[in-house]
Scaffold this motif. Structure first.
Motif, short mmCIF file in Angstrom:
data_model
loop_
_atom_site.label_atom_id
_atom_site.label_comp_id
_atom_site.label_asym_id
_atom_site.label_seq_id
_atom_site.Cartn_x
_atom_site.Cartn_y
_atom_site.Cartn_z
N THR A 70 0.81 -1.22 0.00
CA THR A 70 0.00 0.00 0.00
C THR A 70 0.84 1.27 0.00
OG1 THR A 70 -0.16 -0.07 2.43
CG2 THR A 70 -1.89 -1.16 1.18
N ASP A 71 2.04 1.21 0.54
CA ASP A 71 2.93 2.37 0.56
C ASP A 71 3.83 2.33 -0.67
OD1 ASP A 71 5.02 4.25 1.09
OD2 ASP A 71 4.58 4.12 3.23
N PRO A 72 3.79 3.36 -1.51
CA PRO A 72 4.56 3.33 -2.77
C PRO A 72 6.07 3.41 -2.59
CG PRO A 72 3.54 5.48 -2.47
CD PRO A 72 3.00 4.61 -1.38
N LEU A 73 6.56 3.65 -1.38
CA LEU A 73 7.99 3.79 -1.17
C LEU A 73 8.72 2.46 -0.98
CD1 LEU A 73 8.16 6.87 1.25
CD2 LEU A 73 8.72 6.80 -1.20
N TYR A 74 8.01 1.43 -0.54
CA TYR A 74 8.69 0.21 -0.11
C TYR A 74 9.38 -0.52 -1.26
CZ TYR A 74 7.15 0.35 4.72
OH TYR A 74 6.99 0.71 6.04
N LEU A 75 8.68 -0.73 -2.35
CA LEU A 75 9.28 -1.45 -3.47
C LEU A 75 10.47 -0.70 -4.05
CD1 LEU A 75 9.31 -3.85 -5.35
CD2 LEU A 75 7.56 -2.70 -6.76
N PRO A 76 10.39 0.63 -4.32
CA PRO A 76 11.57 1.34 -4.83
C PRO A 76 12.76 1.30 -3.87
CG PRO A 76 9.59 2.65 -5.18
CD PRO A 76 9.19 1.51 -4.32
N VAL A 77 12.50 1.35 -2.57
CA VAL A 77 13.60 1.29 -1.60
C VAL A 77 14.28 -0.07 -1.65
CG1 VAL A 77 14.14 1.27 0.87
CG2 VAL A 77 12.69 3.07 -0.08
N ALA A 78 13.50 -1.14 -1.76
CA ALA A 78 14.09 -2.48 -1.86
C ALA A 78 14.89 -2.62 -3.15
CB ALA A 78 12.99 -3.54 -1.79
N VAL A 79 14.36 -2.10 -4.25
CA VAL A 79 15.08 -2.15 -5.52
C VAL A 79 16.37 -1.35 -5.44
CG1 VAL A 79 14.98 -1.46 -7.94
CG2 VAL A 79 13.01 -2.58 -6.89
N ALA A 80 16.32 -0.20 -4.78
CA ALA A 80 17.51 0.63 -4.63
C ALA A 80 18.61 -0.10 -3.87
CB ALA A 80 17.16 1.94 -3.93
N GLY A 81 18.24 -0.80 -2.79
CA GLY A 81 19.24 -1.56 -2.04
C GLY A 81 19.88 -2.65 -2.87
N ALA A 82 19.07 -3.36 -3.66
CA ALA A 82 19.61 -4.42 -4.52
C ALA A 82 20.52 -3.84 -5.61
CB ALA A 82 18.47 -5.22 -5.14
#
Length: 267
Positions: A70-82
Motif C-alpha cells: 500500500t505504501d509506494p515507497l517500499y518497493l523502490p527502496v528495496a530495488v535501490a538496495g539491490a
C-alpha cells in the motif's frame, strides 16, 4: 517519559521500517553477488530479503493489506538496495565490517517496527514479541530457503533470532512503561552490542550436538552406524525383538540370516 507524540512515533516507525528494507535488500544483493547472479537475480533476492519479513508479519496480523503493497515507497527502496549491491563492489574487509553493522541494525529496526505494528493492531505483548522476531528474521529466512541455504534463524551463526527476541522484549517493556521512544534507542543499541559480541567474541547459545541418548540400545545403534549395509548390529536387532516372537513376514533379519518365505500360521 515519552518524547514522541503518537504521530511522531508512527513517523519514526516508518523511517526505521524503510531503513531496514534498504539495508536488508543490500545484504541480500551482496549474497546474490557471491552466487554470481544476474541483475534480475539481484532484484529478486533483494526483494525477498527486504520485504519478506514485513509481508509475513502483516499477513499474520490481518490488519489490512501489507504496508509494502500500500505504501509506494517500499518497493523502490528495496530495488535501490539491490541495485547498490549490484553496481558497487566493496573490498572484503570493508564489506565484513559493513555487513556486521547493517545486520545488527536491521534486527533492531525491525524488532521495534514489529512490536509497534502489533500494538497498533490491538494485540497484546506475547504477540508483539513474536511479531517483532518474525519481522526481524522472516525476510532472511525466506531468502535463505529460496537460495537453498540453512536459514540463519536455526542457529550455528552467532546469535541471530535471540537478538531479535531480546530487542522485541525491550521494546515491549518500554512501551508498557510509557517510554516507547527510549525503548527504540535501547532496543537498537542492544541489537548492535549483542550482534557485535556474537560475531567478534563468539557469543552463542549451546547446541545439542555433543549430547547423545545414554542407553544400551542407543549405544549399539551408534556403533553399528556407517558400516556398509549393516546399519544395525545383531545385538540391537535382538533387543528390538519381543521375546517368543517367531520370524515371519515383516520381521527384521540380519545379513547372516537366510532369507525364507514366511509360513502362514493358523491362530
Amino acid at each position: 517519559m515519552n518524547v514522541l507524540t503518537v504521530d511522531g512515533l508512527a513517523a519514526v516507525t516508518n523511517v526505521l521500517d524503510l531503513s531496514g528494507v534498504f539495508a536488508s535488500a543490500l545484504l541480500g544483493g551482496s549474497i546474490a553477488r557471491t552466487m554470481d547472479f544476474d541483475l534480475f537475480g539481484f532484484l529478486v533476492v533483494g526483494f525477498v530479503s527486504g520485504l519478506g519479513g514485513g509481508l509475513l508479519r502483516d499477513v499474520l496480523l490481518q490488519n489490512g493489506p501489507p504496508v509494502a503493497l500500500t505504501d509506494p515507497l517500499y518497493l523502490p527502496v528495496a530495488v535501490a538496495g539491490a541495485l547498490v549491491a549490484f553496481f558497487v563492489s566493496f573490498s572484503e574487509r570493508t564489506w565484513d565490517r559493513l555487513f556486521t553493522v547493517l545486520d545488527a541494525a536491521v534486527i533492531g529496526f525491525w524488532a521495534v517496527v514489529g512490536v509497534q505494528r502489533t500494538f497498533d493492531a490491538g494485540l497484546e505483548w506475547p504477540a508483539a514479541i513474536i511479531m517483532g522476531t518474525v519481522t526481524a528474521v522472516g525476510g532472511g529466512a525466506m531468502r535463505d530457503m529460496l537460495l537453498r541455504r540453512v536459514p540463519a534463524v536455526f542457529g550455528g551463526n552467532a546469535l541471530y533470532a535471540t537478538v531479535a527476541v531480546a530487542a522485541s522484549a525491550v521494546m515491549v517493556v518500554a512501551s508498557f512503561l510509557g517510554s516507547p521512544s527510549i525503548g527504540i534507542l535501547v532496543a537498537i543499541l542492544l541489537s548492535l552490542v549483542l550482534r557485535w559480541g556474537a560475531v567478534r567474541r563468539g557469543w552463542g547459545l549451546p547446541n545439542g550436538r555433543d549430547w547423545q541418548p545414554q542407553s544400551r540400545l542407543a549405544s549399539l545403534l551408534r556403533r553399528g552406524r556407517g558400516r556398509g549395509r549393516r546399519l544395525v548390529r545383531p545385538e540391537a536387532v535382538r533387543l528390538l525383538r519381543r521375546p517368543g516372537r517367531r520370524a515371519g513376514a515383516g520381521s527384521v533379519h540380519t545379513d547372516g540370516d537366510a532369507p525364507h518365505a514366511a509360513e502362514p500360521t493358523l491362530d
